[in-house]
Design an enzyme around this catalytic site. Structure first.
Site, PDB file in Angstrom:
ATOM      1  CB  CYS A 103      -0.725  -1.949   9.673  1.00 33.35           C
ATOM      2  SG  CYS A 103       0.976  -1.403   9.861  1.00 33.35           S
ATOM      3  CG  ASP A 137     -10.660  23.297   2.262  1.00 28.22           C
ATOM      4  OD1 ASP A 137     -10.265  24.462   2.491  1.00 28.22           O
ATOM      5  OD2 ASP A 137     -10.470  22.350   3.051  1.00 28.22           O
ATOM      6  CB  CYS A 164       1.619  -4.966   8.517  1.00 26.80           C
ATOM      7  SG  CYS A 164       1.860  -3.933   7.066  1.00 26.80           S
ATOM      8  CB  CYS A 220       5.310  -1.958   7.392  1.00 32.21           C
ATOM      9  SG  CYS A 220       4.184  -1.617   8.755  1.00 32.21           S
ATOM     10  CB  CYS A 280       2.190   1.195   7.259  1.00 33.22           C
ATOM     11  SG  CYS A 280       1.750  -0.272   6.320  1.00 33.22           S
TER      12      CYS A 280
HETATM   13 ZN   LIG Z   1       2.149  -1.794   7.908  1.00 28.32          ZN
END
Ligand SMILES: [Zn+2]
EC number: 6.3.5.13
Lengths: 241, 446
Positions: free
Chosen positions: B239, B372, B254, B252, B236
């Site tokens: 979070c 890179d 959150c 999620c 996520c």
């Molecule tokens: Zn989340």
């Protein structure tokens, strides 16, 4: 272990796999395959319960601060990695992987986090990011000249319980003395991307020999690999910013 | 057709998930007509800055120093730091950002808008503020502008003025030593949108990083086209919790969740929110361009264009700044494809993996590419196992080592021209990263 099937753990690529670090596992598996030895890649995502202790070799890459903190929280949950190390299983930690395997690291926001303490190394943010080609000379296991690309803010001090992986010929490395990376037993940590095992086949074979517990038959380097090593250890001075 | 837009659900990014009363829909009122083409009066300082900028651009062109646009834009911005804001007044500007597809989508938006009225564009990749000023200077009276903007520069644009429409295509790892990491970019886009509450946002609902950036904006149209590269969205963006397979709906703990789609890209076209299906007949190849076209179409409809005329113009685009173009190189016809990062390499390899053409890959690592090249190991070159591949560019050896480990038969060549000159009949495909591609386009035009 059985030589039939070498189990290579790719640890937390969802959190620590930002810089092509998966390539180290591709190299290990292919170098076994070229010798007729089978391997199995065990991908340990952060949705797993914990790191299994039964693998023969562990690879941990790097990522950004938030991901690195989530990774260390996950790794503290179980004893799998520590037990594997006690058993002598080799571990390769790259960049953020180096920092989480050390004693502690400080993120960009100034917060100190406890690492796993598998190597004696303490990391704090430097004044600016170290970005560019690196060449170091290693005394570990006859791996010799190492070439890679570094991109990190952290500066790492190696304590008396461990030794650096190499001495910096060009580049920044750990940012203290002329050390690059940190090694203790079979735990090998470095800031070198590239990926490091793609550019440095001797280091790849050393880890595989530790995993298998016996010497491997030598493999001739493909011509483009010899040429790449020669090019990278020669031209990087021009490419450095 | 009806343009429907989901009203904002106050999710949850900064606090507890808001109570959900189910999806609320509203039908957007008929789009406002385009501004009339009356000459807008610029202030004196801006007028002088624009005149001198144009003069500098013309001189630069005459002296053969390049197209001159950048120099002109830079000079105008120096003389009038508010040039962008002033030049944007009274116009309807569409900003296009994201890691991949910016240039192509910007050209599609510009073409679609031209079905209705003149539109300026910076569809050449000059995607910072001076490039925007340069584009707007070219036709100060054009009512529309389609501007591609570097992901980290959108916030600077929305600090200057509020675009009519903002397109958020996708986010994935790209030049980490230069651009920075995805989370930083996603947070910057989020800030940019917070500065433009009156803009309409068209965003990719299948990319969790884009969902994170756009979730709290009050006016979003969500496009669903699928995302092939998933390795930057396993967790996520808000979070850090593990998301799992983002092909399915996800939510999620959150509060961040995959929004419902307003437009869904299909194998042949696009399914609108009202259930109608529209064929997309494009000259550009691949699913990725149907997704880009859907974004452009949604933007054009939002600004009052008719569906059929907009689609017809999008369908006629054959190449954008050389991408997908068949050009002459070393006396041969070759098709040029641009791939800059793991996500775009996946798309381009998908495009070529089925055909039997000779394949040449070229990779550089100059400043504009990022120094890179470790990302080469994030690309599944294993799909080329049955092919014989030639590699060129500054980092041909890194690419050759990568292909060797992927089990792909590989030959290092001194240049793309050498490879294609020796190729048998047929049109070879050349996939190159940014500066390698740019140099090939330049050499093909000699
Ligand atoms: Zn989340």
């Amino acid at each position: 272990m059985s030589r039939e099937q070498v189990r290579i753990a790719l640890v937390l690529p969802d959190l620590l796999g930002t810089y092509g670090d998966r390539g180290n596992v591709i190299v290990l598996a292919q170098r076994l395959a070229w010798r007729g030895i089978g391997s199995e890649t065990v991908t340990v995502l952060s949705s797993a319960e914990a790191v299994p202790e039964s693998c023969d070799l562990y690879v941990i890459g790097g990522g950004e601060d938030v991901a690195q903190v989530a990774a260390v929280r996950f790794l503290h949950r179980g004893p799998g990695l520590r037990r594997a190390v006690e058993r002598g299983a080799p571990v390769l930690g790259i960049c953020g992987g180096l920092q989480v395997l050390g004693i502690s690291f400080v993120t960009g926001d100034g917060v100190r986090h406890d690492g796993l303490g598998l190597v004696d190394a303490v990391t704090e943010p430097g004044s600016g990011r170290a970005i560019g080609e690196v060449t170091t000379r290693s005394t570990v296991g006859g791996v010799g000249l190492l070439t890679g690309f570094e991109n990190h803010l952290g500066r790492t001090r190696v304590g008396p319980d461990s030794q650096p992986l190499g001495r910096v010929v060009r580049g920044i490395g750990n940012g203290h003395d002329d050390a690059e990376g940190v090694v203790r037993g079979h735990v090998v940590c470095t800031y070198l991307h590239g990926p490091v095992l793609a550019r440095n086949p001797k280091l790849a074979d050393l880890l595989l020999e530790w995993a298998i517990g016996e010497p491997l038959e030598p493999l001739p380097d493909p011509p483009e690999l010899s040429a790449l090593r020669a090019e990278r250890t020669r031209v990087h001075a021009r490419n450095r910013k | 057709m009806t343009d429907t837009t989901r009203e904002t659900r106050r999710t949850a990014i900064d606090g507890a998930p808001a109570a959900r009363t189910g999806q609320r829909w509203r039908v957007i009122p008929a789009p406002t007509p385009p501004p009339t083409r009356t000459a807008r009066r610029l202030d004196l300082r801006t007028t002088v800055a624009v005149d001198l900028g144009r003069l500098a651009a013309t001189l630069s062109r005459l002296l053969g120093l390049g197209s001159g646009g950048m120099i002109g834009g830079r000079l105008a911005l120096t003389l009038q730091p508010q040039a962008l804001r002033r030049l944007a007044i009274g116009r309807r500007v569409v900003m296009v950002t994201g890691t991949n597809g910016k240039t192509t989508t910007t050209q599609m938006v510009a073409e679609a808008l031209r079905s209705q009225a003149p539109a300026v564009s910076n569809a050449t990749g000059a995607n910072m503020l001076d490039g925007h000023v340069a584009a707007l200077m070219t036709q100060p009276d054009a009512p529309f502008a389609a501007l591609e903007v570097d992901e980290l520069h959108l916030a600077r644009v929305t600090a200057e003025f509020e675009p009519a429409v903002i397109l958020l295509l996708n986010l994935s790892r790209d030049q980490l030593d230069r651009v920075g990491e995805i989370r930083t970019v996603a947070a910057s886009l989020r800030r940019a949108l917070a500065q433009a509450p009156g803009a309409h946002v068209i965003a990719n609902r299948d990319d969790p990083n884009i969902v994170f950036a756009a979730a709290d904006h009050p006016s979003v149209t969500w496009i669903s086209g699928g995302v092939r590269w998933k390795n930057d969205a396993l967790n996520c963006p808000n979070c850090g919790a593990f998301l799992g397979d983002t092909d399915d709906d996800w939510r999620c703990s959150c509060g961040l969740a995959r929004p419902a789609a307003d437009w869904t890209v299909t194998a042949t076209g696009v399914l609108a929110a009202d259930g109608t299906h529209h064929q997309l007949r494009l000259s550009l190849p691949g699913h990725v361009n149907r997704v880009n076209a859907t974004f452009a179409l949604a933007a054009a409809l939002r600004l009052g264009c008719g569906l059929d005329p907009a689609l017809a113009r999008i369908g006629r685009i054959r190449q954008t700044a050389g991408r997908y173009d068949t050009v002459r190189l070393a006396g041969r016809q070759v098709r040029l494809l641009l791939a800059k990062n793991p996500a775009s390499w996946l798309e381009m390899l998908d495009l070529v993996s089925g055909n039997g053409r000779r394949l040449v890959l070229s990779v550089n690592s100059r400043e504009a590419d990022g120094y890179d090249v470790s990302w080469l190991w994030d690309v599944d070159f294993e799909v080329l196992r049955d092919r014989w591949v030639q590699v060129a560019g500054d980092r041909a050896l890194d690419l050759a080592v990568r292909l060797r480990y992927a089990g792909v038969p590989v030959e290092v060549v001194s240049s793309v021209e050498d490879a294609v000159a020796a190729a048998p009949d047929g049109v070879p495909d050349v996939i190159a990263n940014y500066t390698a591609f740019r140099d090939l386009v330049t050499r093909s035009r000699r």
